[in-house]
Motif scaffolding. Structure first.
Motif, PDB file in Angstrom:
ATOM      1  N   LEU A  71       0.853  -1.183   0.000  1.00 51.26           N
ATOM      2  CA  LEU A  71       0.000   0.000   0.000  1.00 51.26           C
ATOM      3  C   LEU A  71       0.890   1.234   0.000  1.00 51.26           C
ATOM      4  N   VAL A  72       0.600   2.174  -0.894  1.00 51.29           N
ATOM      5  CA  VAL A  72       1.383   3.406  -0.982  1.00 51.29           C
ATOM      6  C   VAL A  72       0.561   4.534  -0.372  1.00 51.29           C
ATOM      7  N   VAL A  73       1.102   5.126   0.700  1.00 46.55           N
ATOM      8  CA  VAL A  73       0.417   6.199   1.428  1.00 46.55           C
ATOM      9  C   VAL A  73       1.239   7.477   1.296  1.00 46.55           C
ATOM     10  N   THR A  74       0.573   8.576   0.936  1.00 45.87           N
ATOM     11  CA  THR A  74       1.237   9.870   0.837  1.00 45.87           C
ATOM     12  C   THR A  74       0.845  10.732   2.030  1.00 45.87           C
ATOM     13  N   PRO A  75       1.772  10.981   2.966  1.00 46.97           N
ATOM     14  CA  PRO A  75       1.477  11.837   4.115  1.00 46.97           C
ATOM     15  C   PRO A  75       1.538  13.313   3.746  1.00 46.97           C
ATOM     16  N   ALA A  76       1.423  14.168   4.750  1.00 45.88           N
ATOM     17  CA  ALA A  76       1.356  15.609   4.502  1.00 45.88           C
ATOM     18  C   ALA A  76       2.598  16.145   3.811  1.00 45.88           C
ATOM     19  N   ASP A  77       3.768  15.527   4.040  1.00 50.68           N
ATOM     20  CA  ASP A  77       4.994  16.051   3.414  1.00 50.68           C
ATOM     21  C   ASP A  77       5.111  15.683   1.943  1.00 50.68           C
ATOM     22  N   GLY A  78       4.171  14.861   1.438  1.00 51.98           N
ATOM     23  CA  GLY A  78       4.125  14.568   0.012  1.00 51.98           C
ATOM     24  C   GLY A  78       5.047  13.477  -0.457  1.00 51.98           C
ATOM     25  N   ARG A  79       5.728  12.781   0.427  1.00 47.83           N
ATOM     26  CA  ARG A  79       6.632  11.701   0.038  1.00 47.83           C
ATOM     27  C   ARG A  79       5.913  10.364   0.169  1.00 47.83           C
ATOM     28  N   PRO A  80       5.616   9.684  -0.935  1.00 48.62           N
ATOM     29  CA  PRO A  80       4.898   8.403  -0.863  1.00 48.62           C
ATOM     30  C   PRO A  80       5.675   7.363  -0.066  1.00 48.62           C
ATOM     31  N   VAL A  81       4.966   6.629   0.775  1.00 51.19           N
ATOM     32  CA  VAL A  81       5.569   5.604   1.614  1.00 51.19           C
ATOM     33  C   VAL A  81       4.928   4.260   1.280  1.00 51.19           C
ATOM     34  N   PRO A  82       5.718   3.287   0.753  1.00 48.87           N
ATOM     35  CA  PRO A  82       5.158   1.956   0.490  1.00 48.87           C
ATOM     36  C   PRO A  82       5.165   1.116   1.762  1.00 48.87           C
TER      37      PRO A  82
END
Length: 294
Positions: free
Chosen positions: A270-281
């Motif tokens: 799952l790829v989640v984009t937090p407030a800082d805009g850096r996608p996290v897999p």
């Protein structure tokens, strides 16, 4: 007239009838076993896999008393009130059609593959609202309403191959079919009957699920595990109730990650984009819970 929730309304499954319908030369399912009760069908199939059982073994239990969920959770249901099924897959071997072994990095898609097959079977036969919550839950609700109640869970476990090929995979699926409210294992759970499903007969539900699994697994093997080439990635995005929503991810170390679930990558993460805009897999093993951010 008997209650639809009585034992009379919960008929047993027939291994012979299921085998006649599902076991065919050259097709995936090779054996169907039905037992009255067991601790965990996944544990039993994992043991069979370690002993060299052929790909395509299907084991069903009319009741599980120590069913497995993610992170050591349990899945328990009254006799004949749900489907408790585990299947044996060997994607690490060349298959009878000559398809090469699937790289283990793509094994993460097998849970999502099962989720797609389960969602489509339930939606088509029971005519309920249904969506997949990443990584392994099926949510349902009455037709035309949001799918919010947990109705099923999926657990994939890898088992070393006795012949030294890539690991075998045991896929376990637990589906609540006729459980009534006082039989549910948790407050956010539901069943097809409680959601107003038009089909609460386990036999056709199981047949539809296993045929869907075989179809998607064939596409997956034919594409070498490629979720895009097999069409699996597009199918998953179609049925996902997680993608596009704001989520709060609880991590094993106690931390949290809040952001928008934007996609599932080629390895099923799952790829989640937090407030800082850096996608996290995030792989399934990297998270404890994924919940709506609100």
């Amino acid at each position: 007239m008997s209650s639809p929730y009585s034992d009379l309304g919960r008929p047993p499954l027939s291994a012979a009838s299921l085998a006649r319908a599902l076991v065919r030369p050259g097709e995936l399912w090779t054996e169907v076993r039905v037992v009255s009760s067991t601790g965990s069908t996944n544990t039993d199939v994992a043991a069979a896999a370690a002993d060299g059982a052929a790909e395509g073994l299907v084991l069903l239990a009319e009741q599980q008393v120590a069913g497995k969920g993610r992170l050591g959770r349990t899945w328990i249901s009254p006799p004949r009130a749900g489907l408790h099924v585990s299947v044996l897959l060997r994607p690490g071997r060349t298959d009878p059609d000559g398809h090469r072994p699937v790289p283990p990095a793509r094994y993460g898609w097998l849970t999502l593959l099962a989720a797609v097959a389960l969602r489509d079977a339930v939606h088509r036969l029971a005519e309920v609202s249904a969506a997949v919550k990443w990584p392994n839950d099926l949510l349902v609700g009455p037709a035309g309403e949001p799918a919010t109640g947990k109705c099923a869970g999926i657990l994939a476990e890898m088992v070393p191959d006795p012949d030294g090929a890539g690991p075998a995979v045991v896929l376990g699926i637990g589906l609540n079919v006729t459980l009534r409210a006082d039989e549910l294992p948790r407050a956010d759970a539901t069943s097809l009957a409680l959601a107003g499903g038009t089909c609460a007969d386990r036999d056709p539900l199981l047949r539809a699920l296993l045929r869907g699994l075989a179809d998607w697994y064939g596409r997956y093997r034919g594409a070498g595990g490629d979720p895009v080439g097999s069409g699996l990635a597009a199918a998953y995005r179609r049925v996902s109730g997680t993608l596009g929503s704001e989520v709060r991810v609880e991590l094993p170390d106690g931390g949290t990650l809040v952001g928008r679930a934007i996609d599932v990558d080629d390895d099923g993460r799952l790829v989640v984009t937090p407030a800082d805009g850096r996608p996290v897999p995030l792989a399934a093993g990297d998270v404890t819970h994924v919940r709506p951010a609100c």
